[in-house]
Design an enzyme around this catalytic site. Structure first.
Site, PDB file in Angstrom:
ATOM      1  N   ARG A 113      40.027  28.526  24.200  1.00 44.62           N
ATOM      2  CA  ARG A 113      40.426  29.812  24.882  1.00 44.62           C
ATOM      3  C   ARG A 113      41.559  30.212  24.690  1.00 44.62           C
ATOM      4  NH1 ARG A 113      38.719  31.469  31.171  1.00 44.62           N
ATOM      5  NH2 ARG A 113      36.948  31.846  30.050  1.00 44.62           N
ATOM      6  N   ASP A 235      33.604  43.918  35.257  1.00 42.41           N
ATOM      7  CA  ASP A 235      34.615  43.089  35.177  1.00 42.41           C
ATOM      8  C   ASP A 235      35.859  43.387  35.527  1.00 42.41           C
ATOM      9  OD1 ASP A 235      36.097  40.742  34.087  1.00 42.41           O
ATOM     10  OD2 ASP A 235      36.062  41.372  32.106  1.00 42.41           O
TER      11      ASP A 235
HETATM   12  N1  NVA Z   1      38.058  40.276  30.952  1.00 39.38           N
HETATM   13  C1  NVA Z   1      38.439  38.949  31.634  1.00 39.38           C
HETATM   14  C2  NVA Z   1      37.226  37.883  31.690  1.00 39.38           C
HETATM   15  C3  NVA Z   1      37.488  36.680  32.529  1.00 39.38           C
HETATM   16  C4  NVA Z   1      36.444  35.899  32.219  1.00 39.38           C
HETATM   17  C5  NVA Z   1      39.530  38.364  31.082  1.00 39.38           C
HETATM   18  O1  NVA Z   1      39.780  38.216  29.698  1.00 39.38           O
HETATM   19  O2  NVA Z   1      40.377  37.934  32.030  1.00 39.38           O
HETATM   20  N1   CP Z   2      33.822  34.110  33.301  1.00 46.16           N
HETATM   21  C1   CP Z   2      34.525  33.107  32.778  1.00 46.16           C
HETATM   22  O1   CP Z   2      34.802  32.880  31.622  1.00 46.16           O
HETATM   23  O2   CP Z   2      35.140  32.379  34.070  1.00 46.16           O
HETATM   24  P1   CP Z   2      36.495  31.555  33.778  1.00 46.16           P
HETATM   25  O3   CP Z   2      37.707  32.375  33.604  1.00 46.16           O
HETATM   26  O4   CP Z   2      36.604  30.753  35.048  1.00 46.16           O
HETATM   27  O5   CP Z   2      36.341  30.407  32.658  1.00 46.16           O
END
Ligand code: NVA
Ligand code: CP
Length: 316
Positions: A113, A235
């Site tokens: 991530r 979102d």
């Molecule tokens: N668009 C959000 C999704 C989190 C799961 C972000 O990137 O923070």
């Molecule tokens: N939806 C999602 O990816 O949640 P987290 O940021 O908690 O991993």
């Protein structure tokens, strides 16, 4: 019941964008996810990662992704290693390409991530083990695989359904366009001017829709996007890494790009509401709509099974 013999076709592949996979591939991923869910709920073991290790690199916060990957690896009989960029040498400047080659010597798979999508691409280029995209600024494919599983569970199909995304043209909007278009859904995205999805992502999703019989629409009006929708998705207005833009974004999105009763009235009766979470009540969704749609937690739960399917198939 005899254990499902998984296809080996996906062994060694990466999972970076849903568009790297055909509709038939994604259909199979969903079947495996449903199977793993049923087995897990029945208390039957599914040791597809027996003796295998997955490194989980996090450069951003996470609740769902971290816990569902760690728990999922355990349920598959493997071992997950949580690797925070605060602790890794990446945080002190060690190049991704070196990290990729070193971790490939220790592990059987990686999830990352991170911020820039290029980091995942570079990790995958230099790693000789499967790399799974656990969210970048551009895409969030694991989330959308779980979303597709949830929609199928609730609606019995994907092709032909209309899904409306209301909000920022962000990583979620992009992966929903990719996954929805690939599976023959009609995807309508409503975003304010200046916050529209990436033009290249829209073009790729349109090409996928042309093949599948789906469609992709990018609009400004949330009510037009929601009209006749079977699935309403939203979102946060400011994603991770955009904290400095929060106030400005509240002005732009505020009062308009919200899933509320008026918006739900435009959707089909019985429309589902999905949110990748975390949710900001009173911003992109009202408390009343959020609490009236417990399928949001089925969606969160399915992260576990969708990702177990991805790992079992890629690390086979
Ligand atoms: N668009 C959000 C999704 C989190 C799961 C972000 O990137 O923070
Ligand atoms: N939806 C999602 O990816 O949640 P987290 O940021 O908690 O991993």
């Amino acid at each position: 019941m005899t254990a499902m013999q998984l296809k080996k076709d996906y062994a060694g592949r990466d999972f970076i964008s849903l568009l790297d996979y055909s509709a038939a591939d994604l259909q199979y991923f969903l079947e495996v996810a449903d199977y793993l869910k049923a087995e897990h709920k029945a208390g039957r073991p599914t040791p597809y990662l027996q003796g295998k290790t997955m490194g989980l690199i996090f450069e951003k916060s996470s609740t769902r992704t971290r816990v569902s990957f760690e728990a999922g690896i355990y349920y598959l009989g493997g071992q997950g290693l949580f690797l925070s960029s605060h602790d890794l040498q990446i945080g002190r400047g060690e190049p991704i390409k070196d990290t990729a080659r070193v971790l490939s010597r220790f592990l059987n798979g990686l999830m990352i991530r991170t911020f820039s999508h290029d980091i995942v691409l570079e990790l995958a280029q230099y790693a000789n083990i499967p790399v799974i995209n656990g969210l970048t600024d551009l895409l969030h494919p694991c989330q959308v695989l779980a979303d597709l599983q949830t929609i199928r569970e609730h609606k019995g199909k994907l092709a032909g359904l209309k899904m409306a995304f209301i909000g920022d043209g962000n990583n979620m909007a992009h992966s929903l366009m990719n996954g929805g278009a690939r599976m023959g859904m009609q995807v309508a995205v409503a975003c304010p001017e200046g916050y529209r999805p990436d033009a290249a992502v829209v073009a790729a999703a349109e090409a996928a829709a042309a093949e599948s019989g789906g469609s992709v629409q990018v609009l400004a009006d949330p009510l037009a996007a929601a009209a006749g929708a079977d699935v309403i998705y939203t979102d946060v207005w400011a994603s991770m890494g955009q904290e400095a833009e929060k106030a400005e974004r509240e002005k732009v999105f505020g009062g308009v790009y919200q899933v509320n009763d008026e918006l739900m009235a435009a959707a089909n009766p019985g429309a589902m509401v999905l949110h990748c979470l975390p949710a900001h009540r009173g911003e992109e969704i009202t408390e009343a709509v959020f609490e009236a749609h417990p399928e949001i937690f089925d969606e969160a739960e399915n992260r576990l099974y969708a990702q177990m399917a991805v790992m079992a198939l890629l690390l086979a």
